[in-house]
Design an enzyme around this catalytic site. Sequence first.
Site, short mmCIF file in Angstrom:
data_model
loop_
_atom_site.label_atom_id
_atom_site.label_comp_id
_atom_site.label_asym_id
_atom_site.label_seq_id
_atom_site.Cartn_x
_atom_site.Cartn_y
_atom_site.Cartn_z
N PRO A 19 0.87 -1.31 0.05
CA PRO A 19 0.06 0.01 -0.12
C PRO A 19 0.69 1.31 0.13
O PRO A 19 0.32 2.51 -0.24
CB PRO A 19 -0.86 -0.21 1.38
CG PRO A 19 0.08 -0.97 2.23
CD PRO A 19 0.81 -1.96 1.39
N ASP A 42 2.04 2.23 -12.78
CA ASP A 42 1.11 3.11 -12.56
C ASP A 42 0.73 3.66 -11.18
O ASP A 42 0.66 2.69 -10.56
CB ASP A 42 0.09 2.98 -13.94
CG ASP A 42 -0.73 1.71 -13.46
OD1 ASP A 42 -0.38 0.90 -12.50
OD2 ASP A 42 -1.77 1.58 -14.24
N LYS A 64 1.58 7.31 -17.31
CA LYS A 64 2.00 8.81 -17.55
C LYS A 64 3.34 8.92 -18.55
O LYS A 64 4.30 8.74 -18.18
CB LYS A 64 2.64 9.60 -16.36
CG LYS A 64 2.43 11.01 -16.25
CD LYS A 64 2.86 11.76 -14.88
CE LYS A 64 3.60 11.10 -13.93
NZ LYS A 64 4.18 11.54 -12.89
N GLY A 95 -0.19 -1.54 -7.22
CA GLY A 95 -0.43 -1.01 -5.64
C GLY A 95 -1.23 -2.00 -4.82
O GLY A 95 -1.85 -2.73 -5.45
N THR A 125 -2.59 -5.79 0.63
CA THR A 125 -3.64 -5.07 0.02
C THR A 125 -3.83 -3.67 0.96
O THR A 125 -3.67 -3.80 2.39
CB THR A 125 -4.84 -5.60 -0.36
OG1 THR A 125 -5.93 -4.85 -0.96
CG2 THR A 125 -5.80 -6.09 1.11
N ALA A 126 -4.43 -2.64 0.45
CA ALA A 126 -4.55 -1.24 1.22
C ALA A 126 -5.45 -1.54 2.62
O ALA A 126 -5.02 -0.88 3.46
CB ALA A 126 -5.31 -0.33 0.20
N MET A 179 -11.66 3.15 -2.82
CA MET A 179 -12.27 4.10 -3.94
C MET A 179 -13.59 4.71 -3.53
O MET A 179 -14.57 4.75 -4.28
CB MET A 179 -12.27 3.39 -5.30
CG MET A 179 -11.15 2.81 -5.77
SD MET A 179 -11.13 2.05 -7.36
CE MET A 179 -11.22 0.38 -6.74
N GLY A 208 -2.77 5.51 3.76
CA GLY A 208 -2.11 4.67 4.95
C GLY A 208 -0.92 4.14 4.71
O GLY A 208 -0.31 3.98 3.35
N1 SAH Z 1 -4.96 -3.33 -5.65
C1 SAH Z 1 -4.87 -2.39 -4.68
C2 SAH Z 1 -6.20 -1.37 -4.85
C3 SAH Z 1 -6.05 -0.44 -6.05
S1 SAH Z 1 -7.65 0.36 -6.16
C4 SAH Z 1 -4.65 -2.91 -3.39
O1 SAH Z 1 -4.83 -4.16 -3.21
O2 SAH Z 1 -4.72 -2.18 -2.38
C5 SAH Z 1 -7.07 1.91 -5.59
C6 SAH Z 1 -7.67 2.20 -4.05
O3 SAH Z 1 -7.17 1.48 -3.23
C7 SAH Z 1 -7.74 3.66 -3.58
O4 SAH Z 1 -8.81 4.53 -4.14
C8 SAH Z 1 -7.89 3.52 -2.03
O5 SAH Z 1 -9.00 3.20 -1.71
C9 SAH Z 1 -6.98 2.19 -1.89
N2 SAH Z 1 -5.78 2.49 -1.55
C10 SAH Z 1 -4.72 2.10 -2.24
N3 SAH Z 1 -3.48 2.55 -1.41
C11 SAH Z 1 -3.90 3.12 -0.24
C12 SAH Z 1 -3.28 3.64 0.65
N4 SAH Z 1 -1.90 3.81 0.80
N5 SAH Z 1 -4.09 4.35 1.80
C13 SAH Z 1 -5.22 4.20 1.59
N6 SAH Z 1 -6.15 3.69 0.47
C14 SAH Z 1 -5.31 2.99 -0.24
#
Ligand code: SAH
Length: 516
Positions: A19, A42, A64, A95, A125-126, A179, A208
């Site tokens: 994250p 990205d 980008k 991410g 994951t986030a 999101m 986070g």
């Molecule tokens: N594949 C990613 C999610 C991608 S969708 C995962 O597993 O985390 C992108 C969304 O993930 C963002 O809109 C937000 O809701 C969340 N997100 C990703 N990184 C984050 C972070 N550092 N802090 C808070 N929310 C995050």
Amino acid sequence: MLGPEITHTGKVYLVGAGPGDIGLVTVKGRDLLATCDLIVYDNLFNSSLLGYAGVGCELVDVGKIPGRHTLDQAEINQILVEQARSGKTIVRLKGGDPSVFGRCGEEMTALDAAGVSYELVPGVTAALGCAAYAGIPLTDRDYGSSISFLTGHEDVEKESLRINFGKFAAAGGTLCVYMGMGKLEEIVEKLIAGGLSGDKPSAIVSNGTLPTQRKVLGPLGELVDLARSEGLESPAVIFVGNAVGLAGKNQWFEERPFFGRRFVVTRPKGQSSSLKGMLENLGAEVLELPLIRILPSEDRNLVTEAFAGIATYEWIVFTSANGAREFFRLFFKAFEDIRSFGPMRVACVGEATAAIVRSYNLQVELVPLVSTAEDLARSLIASDSLDSANVLVVTGNRNREVLVELLETVGRAIVDTFPVYGTDFADVVEARNLPDFLRRGADAVIFNSSSAALSYVEQEEDLKLEDGATEPLLCSMGPQTSKTLRENGLKVGIEAETPSLEAVVDCLLKKFGRSS
Ligand code: SAH
């Protein structure tokens, strides 16, 4: 019919970057970053991860591409397929975890269709990263026995939410909404309409696991106001559920002494990691703007000459860590055995330099209390060992005239200088973190040497901050660097007590650290 033939040349690894905090990437992911030929990424929330890339690894930001629009999924798929077919090992870095709202299904389908082999490497994951760093338990034996990951879809343009939040309200457990910030109000409304109480414990964690992490905790009914008053923005995860109410009191992440602080490290590329790591471990955000670069010595004759007489010196003086490092690199190119170093005694300007010499199991006989070249010369002279002694001074391209002169005139030594490396100003416009620095500024810029200070002065035009950016204090590593800054009309905000990284961190702690 047989499926498409699998090519064995290239391969795509769909890797979860975690994250934000780069410590949260897996060991497997990091190893792949270090060994692959191409990284396709990205929307990375922490571009420092790209620092793990090996030399010669190509980086493509598909979010980008200069002079182009953001690539759509079909175009990204095409890049992956074409590059894999050309034989490359590719890391497709995403991410969090690639399989959670990461469109990895679409990429796998395209790779399958093209017969390109791939593997998935999971990531944190986030929701999990945010929960951990905000001290929020996602399950509890009494209060939460299920977790749902939902997407709110940030796109405010889109008419309605994809998900029936009312149903999830009824399902209970802990809800983690990705999101969702663009539609926060609507989401909260639907959850309450679906039967959740306005008192239901909730939280939002934005950015986070990053030094910019912010969070709010409170009842669902107040979440919108809380988020607004705290100015929380995307990326964020919204948490709702009874377990969220058990969030710990120990705010370990936010209570680190440098939490919320941003520092600029100006050391040469490849040498900033120890300082960066020390500051980040204390909670700071670190931007890297290398102001100088180290160039190996070009002068082969000098090298041959210095090594030919290496055993005839009584003292060798190292004036910098870079010098010591480069000296031993050249030394072991010329000799196989450390015994060729001879019986000379070793003097080093500072502890960091001495540590490099000691790493070869060589004793360091002299490190002056104050780490300046002048103090080293005075301590050497005071040791009464110099009269007519041969001394080799290992330097960079900036000659240590004062040192040499003192040793020769006062100490009556016979001095040879051996410039093993040169420094040059690095173009600050090439630094990846420059736009971020110009936009947001920093609490302090750290100068480890006079040449970094001079480079800063020379490039001040390119370092002009945008309106509203935080004006940084200038932090100097020692008296010489401070002098250079002042001579060029700059104000020294803080100066380290001794020229060591630890002392730099200490003086920043005194100025900026929050007491825990
Ligand atoms: N594949 C990613 C999610 C991608 S969708 C995962 O597993 O985390 C992108 C969304 O993930 C963002 O809109 C937000 O809701 C969340 N997100 C990703 N990184 C984050 C972070 N550092 N802090 C808070 N929310 C995050």
